[in-house]
Write a protein that holds these residues in place. Sequence first.
Motif, PDB file in Angstrom:
ATOM      1  N   ARG A  44       0.907  -1.156  -0.218  1.00 48.96           N
ATOM      2  CA  ARG A  44       0.005  -0.090   0.070  1.00 48.96           C
ATOM      3  C   ARG A  44       0.809   1.263  -0.012  1.00 48.96           C
ATOM      4  O   ARG A  44       0.519   2.265  -0.482  1.00 48.96           O
ATOM      5  CB  ARG A  44      -1.029  -0.143   1.347  1.00 48.96           C
ATOM      6  CG  ARG A  44      -1.900  -1.166   1.100  1.00 48.96           C
ATOM      7  CD  ARG A  44      -3.037  -1.047   2.332  1.00 48.96           C
ATOM      8  NE  ARG A  44      -3.864  -2.098   1.946  1.00 48.96           N
ATOM      9  CZ  ARG A  44      -4.902  -2.492   3.303  1.00 48.96           C
ATOM     10  NH1 ARG A  44      -4.991  -2.196   4.486  1.00 48.96           N
ATOM     11  NH2 ARG A  44      -5.833  -3.453   2.890  1.00 48.96           N
ATOM     12  N   ALA A  45       2.097   1.155   0.681  1.00 45.65           N
ATOM     13  CA  ALA A  45       2.764   2.178   0.461  1.00 45.65           C
ATOM     14  C   ALA A  45       4.290   2.140   0.815  1.00 45.65           C
ATOM     15  O   ALA A  45       4.680   1.057   1.481  1.00 45.65           O
ATOM     16  CB  ALA A  45       2.398   3.251   1.686  1.00 45.65           C
ATOM     17  N   VAL A  46       5.265   2.863   0.130  1.00 51.49           N
ATOM     18  CA  VAL A  46       6.620   2.848   0.238  1.00 51.49           C
ATOM     19  C   VAL A  46       7.276   4.193   0.393  1.00 51.49           C
ATOM     20  O   VAL A  46       6.747   5.133  -0.295  1.00 51.49           O
ATOM     21  CB  VAL A  46       7.296   1.784  -0.679  1.00 51.49           C
ATOM     22  CG1 VAL A  46       8.836   2.170  -0.544  1.00 51.49           C
ATOM     23  CG2 VAL A  46       7.048   0.473  -0.541  1.00 51.49           C
ATOM     24  N   VAL A  47       7.827   4.559   1.477  1.00 46.82           N
ATOM     25  CA  VAL A  47       8.793   5.717   1.497  1.00 46.82           C
ATOM     26  C   VAL A  47      10.053   5.545   1.840  1.00 46.82           C
ATOM     27  O   VAL A  47      10.341   4.707   3.072  1.00 46.82           O
ATOM     28  CB  VAL A  47       7.927   6.459   2.974  1.00 46.82           C
ATOM     29  CG1 VAL A  47       8.594   7.970   3.050  1.00 46.82           C
ATOM     30  CG2 VAL A  47       6.425   6.778   2.667  1.00 46.82           C
ATOM     31  N   ILE A  48      10.978   6.096   1.119  1.00 43.34           N
ATOM     32  CA  ILE A  48      12.274   5.867   1.361  1.00 43.34           C
ATOM     33  C   ILE A  48      12.798   7.503   1.731  1.00 43.34           C
ATOM     34  O   ILE A  48      12.772   8.224   1.145  1.00 43.34           O
ATOM     35  CB  ILE A  48      13.025   5.351   0.049  1.00 43.34           C
ATOM     36  CG1 ILE A  48      12.350   4.154  -0.406  1.00 43.34           C
ATOM     37  CG2 ILE A  48      14.632   5.374   0.453  1.00 43.34           C
ATOM     38  CD1 ILE A  48      12.914   3.703  -1.827  1.00 43.34           C
ATOM     39  N   VAL A  49      13.588   7.279   2.823  1.00 38.91           N
ATOM     40  CA  VAL A  49      14.108   8.590   3.363  1.00 38.91           C
ATOM     41  C   VAL A  49      15.353   8.655   3.636  1.00 38.91           C
ATOM     42  O   VAL A  49      15.917   7.663   4.438  1.00 38.91           O
ATOM     43  CB  VAL A  49      13.466   9.104   4.853  1.00 38.91           C
ATOM     44  CG1 VAL A  49      13.922  10.484   5.321  1.00 38.91           C
ATOM     45  CG2 VAL A  49      11.765   9.094   4.595  1.00 38.91           C
ATOM     46  N   PRO A  73      -0.038   7.776   8.553  1.00 34.04           N
ATOM     47  CA  PRO A  73       0.485   7.762   7.153  1.00 34.04           C
ATOM     48  C   PRO A  73       1.514   7.145   7.262  1.00 34.04           C
ATOM     49  O   PRO A  73       2.444   7.337   8.176  1.00 34.04           O
ATOM     50  CB  PRO A  73       0.202   9.383   6.857  1.00 34.04           C
ATOM     51  CG  PRO A  73      -0.861   9.698   7.619  1.00 34.04           C
ATOM     52  CD  PRO A  73      -0.548   9.050   9.269  1.00 34.04           C
ATOM     53  N   ALA A  74       1.976   6.542   6.294  1.00 35.51           N
ATOM     54  CA  ALA A  74       3.326   6.103   5.925  1.00 35.51           C
ATOM     55  C   ALA A  74       4.358   7.176   6.274  1.00 35.51           C
ATOM     56  O   ALA A  74       5.415   6.690   6.941  1.00 35.51           O
ATOM     57  CB  ALA A  74       3.551   5.475   4.638  1.00 35.51           C
ATOM     58  N   ARG A  75       4.247   8.488   5.780  1.00 35.28           N
ATOM     59  CA  ARG A  75       5.345   9.406   6.168  1.00 35.28           C
ATOM     60  C   ARG A  75       5.219   9.515   7.874  1.00 35.28           C
ATOM     61  O   ARG A  75       6.538   9.814   8.225  1.00 35.28           O
ATOM     62  CB  ARG A  75       4.901  10.662   5.473  1.00 35.28           C
ATOM     63  CG  ARG A  75       4.999  10.681   4.321  1.00 35.28           C
ATOM     64  CD  ARG A  75       4.757  12.306   3.590  1.00 35.28           C
ATOM     65  NE  ARG A  75       5.063  12.204   2.270  1.00 35.28           N
ATOM     66  CZ  ARG A  75       4.752  13.412   1.394  1.00 35.28           C
ATOM     67  NH1 ARG A  75       4.219  14.780   2.271  1.00 35.28           N
ATOM     68  NH2 ARG A  75       5.158  13.609   0.364  1.00 35.28           N
ATOM     69  N   GLN A 123       3.843  -4.813   7.897  1.00 40.05           N
ATOM     70  CA  GLN A 123       4.101  -3.183   8.063  1.00 40.05           C
ATOM     71  C   GLN A 123       5.463  -3.152   8.780  1.00 40.05           C
ATOM     72  O   GLN A 123       5.660  -3.461   9.781  1.00 40.05           O
ATOM     73  CB  GLN A 123       3.028  -2.598   9.091  1.00 40.05           C
ATOM     74  CG  GLN A 123       1.706  -3.348   9.244  1.00 40.05           C
ATOM     75  CD  GLN A 123       1.018  -3.382   7.750  1.00 40.05           C
ATOM     76  OE1 GLN A 123       1.295  -2.478   6.883  1.00 40.05           O
ATOM     77  NE2 GLN A 123       0.503  -4.472   7.454  1.00 40.05           N
ATOM     78  N   ARG A 124       6.427  -2.406   8.075  1.00 42.01           N
ATOM     79  CA  ARG A 124       7.811  -2.516   8.519  1.00 42.01           C
ATOM     80  C   ARG A 124       8.384  -1.110   8.491  1.00 42.01           C
ATOM     81  O   ARG A 124       8.034  -0.383   7.438  1.00 42.01           O
ATOM     82  CB  ARG A 124       8.600  -3.414   7.683  1.00 42.01           C
ATOM     83  CG  ARG A 124       8.088  -4.839   7.994  1.00 42.01           C
ATOM     84  CD  ARG A 124       9.090  -5.999   7.644  1.00 42.01           C
ATOM     85  NE  ARG A 124       8.627  -7.011   8.107  1.00 42.01           N
ATOM     86  CZ  ARG A 124       8.194  -8.063   7.286  1.00 42.01           C
ATOM     87  NH1 ARG A 124       8.148  -8.050   5.832  1.00 42.01           N
ATOM     88  NH2 ARG A 124       7.762  -9.311   7.615  1.00 42.01           N
ATOM     89  N   ILE A 125       9.234  -0.714   9.358  1.00 42.56           N
ATOM     90  CA  ILE A 125       9.979   0.674   9.664  1.00 42.56           C
ATOM     91  C   ILE A 125      11.195   0.140   9.629  1.00 42.56           C
ATOM     92  O   ILE A 125      11.838  -0.054  10.683  1.00 42.56           O
ATOM     93  CB  ILE A 125       9.255   1.489  10.246  1.00 42.56           C
ATOM     94  CG1 ILE A 125       7.868   1.729  10.363  1.00 42.56           C
ATOM     95  CG2 ILE A 125      10.010   2.717  10.387  1.00 42.56           C
ATOM     96  CD1 ILE A 125       7.163   1.146  11.232  1.00 42.56           C
ATOM     97  N   TYR A 126      12.200   0.335   8.670  1.00 43.13           N
ATOM     98  CA  TYR A 126      13.621  -0.226   8.573  1.00 43.13           C
ATOM     99  C   TYR A 126      14.449   1.080   9.077  1.00 43.13           C
ATOM    100  O   TYR A 126      14.134   2.056   8.347  1.00 43.13           O
ATOM    101  CB  TYR A 126      13.998  -0.712   7.429  1.00 43.13           C
ATOM    102  CG  TYR A 126      13.508  -1.959   7.274  1.00 43.13           C
ATOM    103  CD1 TYR A 126      13.563  -3.148   7.553  1.00 43.13           C
ATOM    104  CD2 TYR A 126      12.203  -2.294   6.311  1.00 43.13           C
ATOM    105  CE1 TYR A 126      13.082  -4.392   7.392  1.00 43.13           C
ATOM    106  CE2 TYR A 126      11.642  -3.500   5.846  1.00 43.13           C
ATOM    107  CZ  TYR A 126      12.103  -4.395   6.681  1.00 43.13           C
ATOM    108  OH  TYR A 126      11.309  -5.596   6.243  1.00 43.13           O
ATOM    109  N   ARG A 154       7.603   0.341   4.732  1.00 48.15           N
ATOM    110  CA  ARG A 154       6.808  -0.498   3.895  1.00 48.15           C
ATOM    111  C   ARG A 154       5.498  -1.072   4.467  1.00 48.15           C
ATOM    112  O   ARG A 154       5.629  -1.508   5.308  1.00 48.15           O
ATOM    113  CB  ARG A 154       7.591  -1.621   3.364  1.00 48.15           C
ATOM    114  CG  ARG A 154       7.003  -2.664   2.135  1.00 48.15           C
ATOM    115  CD  ARG A 154       6.259  -3.932   2.990  1.00 48.15           C
ATOM    116  NE  ARG A 154       5.983  -4.818   2.006  1.00 48.15           N
ATOM    117  CZ  ARG A 154       5.127  -5.655   2.002  1.00 48.15           C
ATOM    118  NH1 ARG A 154       4.098  -5.372   2.843  1.00 48.15           N
ATOM    119  NH2 ARG A 154       5.031  -6.899   1.160  1.00 48.15           N
ATOM    120  N   MET A 155       4.419  -0.483   3.965  1.00 48.86           N
ATOM    121  CA  MET A 155       3.019  -0.861   4.482  1.00 48.86           C
ATOM    122  C   MET A 155       2.228  -1.834   3.500  1.00 48.86           C
ATOM    123  O   MET A 155       2.338  -1.394   2.120  1.00 48.86           O
ATOM    124  CB  MET A 155       2.310   0.250   5.074  1.00 48.86           C
ATOM    125  CG  MET A 155       3.073   1.380   5.486  1.00 48.86           C
ATOM    126  SD  MET A 155       3.620   0.958   7.174  1.00 48.86           S
ATOM    127  CE  MET A 155       1.897   0.869   8.042  1.00 48.86           C
TER     128      MET A 155
END
Length: 459
Positions: free
Chosen positions: A159-164, A339-341, A414-417, A428-429
């Motif tokens: 559903r969502a990927v955010v790369i920071v 939210p993913a952010r 649901q993961r926050i690496y 990654r959600m």
Amino acid sequence: MSRRAMIRAVVAILLIVTALAFRPDRALQVATGNVALTLCSEVFVSGLPADLVYAQSLAPNPGLRLLGPLLRHKIDRTHRAVDATWAGLFASRATYRGAAGCRLTYGESPKPAVVVTPPSLRRDALAGPSPVQTDNPALIAALDHVFVEPAHPPHRWVRAVVIVQHGKIVAERYAPGVAVDTPLLGYSASKTAINALVGVLVRHGRLDVTAPAPVAAWKDGDPRRAITLDNLLRMTSGLRVEERDTGFDPTSRMMFIEPDMAAYAASRQLKAKPGERFEYASPNTLIAAAIVRQQVGGSRADVLNFARRELFDPLGMRGVVFETDAAGTPIGSTRMLAPARDWARLGLLYLHDGVADGRRILPEGWVAYSTRATLGSDYGAGLWTNDSENANARGRVRGGMPRDAYFASGRLGQRIYVMPSQDLVIVRMGATWSEDFDIEGDLRLIREAIAALEPAPRP
């Protein structure tokens, strides 16, 4: 009595004893509670289509599939409620309560909690209101790989990927119907938020993780008095709170039947000496969440306002919805939506050693404490860690995840690496039903993101 009649009587008695022992009625109540609450949260909080939620988040569940067409649900959009039943019995209802999200109800219609959101002048440094598009072909390919669907189940349904990296979003992508401000259910990634709230209270000097956990039900002389907050965060309490997701286990009962989840968890007896055995189970986190609630005033509004004031607002996490049980305790095991952010912002707090925008949120040393492996596992105190000799950790490192990485992880992927050596956070959600929630796909994303963002070494 004839022999045949005697056999029938014995069989009947055995069936009755088995039913009393395994309580299929409770398992059916768990099933209807799961359907009602999941639909309520993802329809009324996340704003996702009901058909999609059922198809992705519920229908693939093996236990629910066994219940067949007798498991039914109804969405009441007028009253923002969801009813679920099996065979017209074992009814569960979940209602939407605004800023407090959804909750299973027990014969009452709860009023929305009063949640005060103080104004914040903190500028959002991550990105603007639109999804960040990258022109890096390697990053584009990495995102393509994440979102591609296999030809056959199990589906990935990312559903969502955010790369920071370096504090800025360098790439992100969302599934159709999901936006930058869509609150997404974190499942067990929510445990990391409880870790952070405990950390805030430790910094304030109001909690000590090495002291006996302040649980009123554990009186002097009770062997459970030996349980510390550290034991609860590290899943070494020794309590009989098994988590099997079968509908028959204590965690299932706690999540979908018990109105006061922490009280039920605290009522369970010991099966091992505290601190001697690691066993991952969500009731430990509920007890810790109830301790936080009691420390900050005791009410639902007290704890939600505390979380917003001391954690979410300083991080710029404007979209968090933290659902509570009927006693007002945040369901810190599984029921935080953001939210993913915002999940990325939580990861950045740990990447920056508990400091956000120059303000210390977590005490010094808290991140190191939280990511130190527990006994022989790859779990710390609210985060999974690669800094362990555990086989799972070694496998992730061989798969391309840095040795210094740690992560929040929740059901269905649901993961926050967090990867300090790369100054990188990847969220990654999804609704992924493979056995390991597609850890291999995540490892590929991490490998490709690192290769795309950092120059390849010269031969």
